[in-house]
Design a protein around this motif. Structure first.
Motif, PDB file in Angstrom:
ATOM      1  N   LYS A 137      16.612  25.311 -35.458  1.00  0.00           N
ATOM      2  CA  LYS A 137      15.537  25.634 -36.394  1.00  0.00           C
ATOM      3  C   LYS A 137      16.031  26.593 -37.471  1.00  0.00           C
ATOM      4  O   LYS A 137      16.556  27.664 -37.155  1.00  0.00           O
ATOM      5  CB  LYS A 137      14.350  26.261 -35.656  1.00  0.00           C
ATOM      6  N   SER A 139      15.479  29.331 -40.585  1.00  0.00           N
ATOM      7  CA  SER A 139      14.530  30.420 -40.802  1.00  0.00           C
ATOM      8  C   SER A 139      14.699  30.946 -42.217  1.00  0.00           C
ATOM      9  O   SER A 139      15.794  30.944 -42.767  1.00  0.00           O
ATOM     10  CB  SER A 139      14.782  31.542 -39.791  1.00  0.00           C
ATOM     11  N   TYR A 174      10.916  21.430 -38.319  1.00  0.00           N
ATOM     12  CA  TYR A 174      10.374  21.597 -39.664  1.00  0.00           C
ATOM     13  C   TYR A 174       9.260  22.642 -39.592  1.00  0.00           C
ATOM     14  O   TYR A 174       8.250  22.437 -38.934  1.00  0.00           O
ATOM     15  CB  TYR A 174       9.839  20.248 -40.142  1.00  0.00           C
ATOM     16  N   ASP A 175       9.471  23.785 -40.253  1.00  0.00           N
ATOM     17  CA  ASP A 175       8.498  24.881 -40.218  1.00  0.00           C
ATOM     18  C   ASP A 175       7.954  25.110 -41.624  1.00  0.00           C
ATOM     19  O   ASP A 175       8.687  25.459 -42.543  1.00  0.00           O
ATOM     20  CB  ASP A 175       9.155  26.151 -39.687  1.00  0.00           C
ATOM     21  N   THR A 176       6.646  24.923 -41.781  1.00  0.00           N
ATOM     22  CA  THR A 176       6.048  24.976 -43.122  1.00  0.00           C
ATOM     23  C   THR A 176       6.184  26.354 -43.770  1.00  0.00           C
ATOM     24  O   THR A 176       6.459  26.454 -44.965  1.00  0.00           O
ATOM     25  CB  THR A 176       4.563  24.587 -43.057  1.00  0.00           C
ATOM     26  N   HIS A 178       8.482  28.784 -43.220  1.00  0.00           N
ATOM     27  CA  HIS A 178       9.865  29.069 -43.603  1.00  0.00           C
ATOM     28  C   HIS A 178      10.245  28.322 -44.875  1.00  0.00           C
ATOM     29  O   HIS A 178      10.903  28.870 -45.760  1.00  0.00           O
ATOM     30  CB  HIS A 178      10.814  28.682 -42.469  1.00  0.00           C
ATOM     31  N   HIS A 201       6.277  22.562 -37.077  1.00  0.00           N
ATOM     32  CA  HIS A 201       5.524  23.784 -36.845  1.00  0.00           C
ATOM     33  C   HIS A 201       4.652  24.057 -38.067  1.00  0.00           C
ATOM     34  O   HIS A 201       5.171  24.330 -39.153  1.00  0.00           O
ATOM     35  CB  HIS A 201       6.474  24.964 -36.610  1.00  0.00           C
ATOM     36  N   SER A 203       2.969  26.460 -39.724  1.00  0.00           N
ATOM     37  CA  SER A 203       2.911  27.925 -39.774  1.00  0.00           C
ATOM     38  C   SER A 203       2.369  28.360 -41.133  1.00  0.00           C
ATOM     39  O   SER A 203       2.831  27.878 -42.171  1.00  0.00           O
ATOM     40  CB  SER A 203       4.301  28.531 -39.566  1.00  0.00           C
ATOM     41  N   GLN A 216       6.180  35.801 -43.111  1.00  0.00           N
ATOM     42  CA  GLN A 216       5.884  35.000 -41.920  1.00  0.00           C
ATOM     43  C   GLN A 216       5.283  35.893 -40.851  1.00  0.00           C
ATOM     44  O   GLN A 216       5.971  36.664 -40.187  1.00  0.00           O
ATOM     45  CB  GLN A 216       7.174  34.339 -41.430  1.00  0.00           C
ATOM     46  N   HIS A 218       2.604  34.471 -38.762  1.00  0.00           N
ATOM     47  CA  HIS A 218       1.892  33.574 -37.846  1.00  0.00           C
ATOM     48  C   HIS A 218       0.384  33.807 -37.894  1.00  0.00           C
ATOM     49  O   HIS A 218      -0.275  33.959 -36.863  1.00  0.00           O
ATOM     50  CB  HIS A 218       2.412  33.731 -36.414  1.00  0.00           C
ATOM     51  N   HIS A 255       1.257  27.184 -35.334  1.00  0.00           N
ATOM     52  CA  HIS A 255       1.835  28.454 -34.909  1.00  0.00           C
ATOM     53  C   HIS A 255       0.931  29.589 -35.385  1.00  0.00           C
ATOM     54  O   HIS A 255       0.954  29.974 -36.544  1.00  0.00           O
ATOM     55  CB  HIS A 255       3.254  28.608 -35.452  1.00  0.00           C
TER      56      HIS A 255
END
Length: 287
Positions: A137, A139, A174-176, A178, A201, A203, A216, A218, A255
């Motif tokens: 992942k 960051s 895939y973290d929105t 970040h 994720h 987020s 970030q 959460h 998240h």
């Protein structure tokens, strides 16, 4: 969460309800607890398709860096990860996940990436023998006090391309939040990662530099963050257009961190679940 049997009871409940198809957990230290969890997950399949064990916290607790430019330090991280792969397989998990190491700064970044690739090849090979996938992942590099080496999405794409032949079981998350905090395009990165995405994720974050809660954290979906229901609906629709989850499905999770002071242990879970159900309902209506 620290109560004996909590995790087993929660996963049993999720499997019976049938809404959630995947789960993300922390490492299970006790061999007895791993065996108990394995029995629960065996009974829960195929309703619970995948269980991911997150190992970044454990690496941090042991002060280990998967991208260490010092061979001895990197090998210690590899040894711990291999041990945790075996433990994850024992408890019935299907995937392990971690961040891409600590940022070493400009002068050592190239060597750190080589070290990260070496770590991923060793761990992925070990995980493949156990039937597990490995998720890496990225960051945000510019919006966190704890800087990570693997931060920008093009770097993730290049790393996957360079290692995929040796690591066919290596995928990404895939973290929105970040992606947004990196000032990257959500739809563009979805296309860039493509079929290599195993988890999405959802987020939320506040993108206004002047806001004291910028970054970030959460927070709950919706304003004042950028991740509104409409934003997610458009993202899901685009993933459908790209055919990213028509065959095997694509796991979405919200998240939203629960504060230690919050005594209602199910409040955040209920809010996140309602948000996901809203997204699915709107998507089905549009389809």
């Amino acid at each position: 969460r620290s109560q004996p049997g909590f995790l087993e009871r929660r996963l049993e409940s999720l499997a019976k309800e049938g809404f959630y198809r995947e789960a993300e957990i922390l490492p299970i230290e006790s061999k007895e607890e791993r065996r108990a969890l394995a029995a629960v997950l065996k009974a829960a399949r195929p309703r619970l398709r995948n269980v991911t064990v997150w190992l970044s916290g454990l690496l941090k607790a042991h002060n280990l860096n998967v991208a260490s430019v010092e061979p001895e330090g990197r090998q210690k991280a590899v040894t711990l990860l291999k041990k945790q792969v075996d433990a994850a397989a024992e408890c019935g998990a299907t995937q392990i996940a971690l961040y891409g190491g600590e940022d070493t700064g400009l002068l050592q970044r190239s060597e750190a990436f080589k070290a990260l690739m070496a770590t991923l090849k060793e761990v992925s090979t070990h995980a493949r023998k156990a039937g597990l996938s490995v998720l890496i992942k990225p960051s945000g590099r510019y919006a966190r006090s704890s800087k990570k080496l693997l931060a920008l999405s093009p770097d993730v794409r290049e790393l996957l391309d360079l290692t995929k032949q040796d690591c066919p079981n290596l995928f990404t998350v895939y973290d929105t939040a970040h992606i947004a905090l990196n000032s990257e395009d959500l739809h563009g990165i979805l296309k860039l990662f493509g079929a290599d995405i195993r988890l999405v994720h959802l987020s939320n974050a506040i993108l206004d530099f002047k806001n004291p809660h910028y970054g970030q954290r959460h927070i709950a979906p919706g304003e004042p963050g950028f991740l509104t229901a409409r934003e997610v609906q458009e993202l899901v629709s685009y993933a459908w257009e790209l055919e990213l989850f028509r065959r095997d499905g694509l796991a979405f999770s919200v998240h939203y961190r629960q504060l230690p002071s919050d005594t209602d242990t199910d409040r955040v879970f209920a809010i996140a679940t309602d948000f996901l159900k809203q997204i699915i309902f709107e998507f089905l209506l549009q389809s």
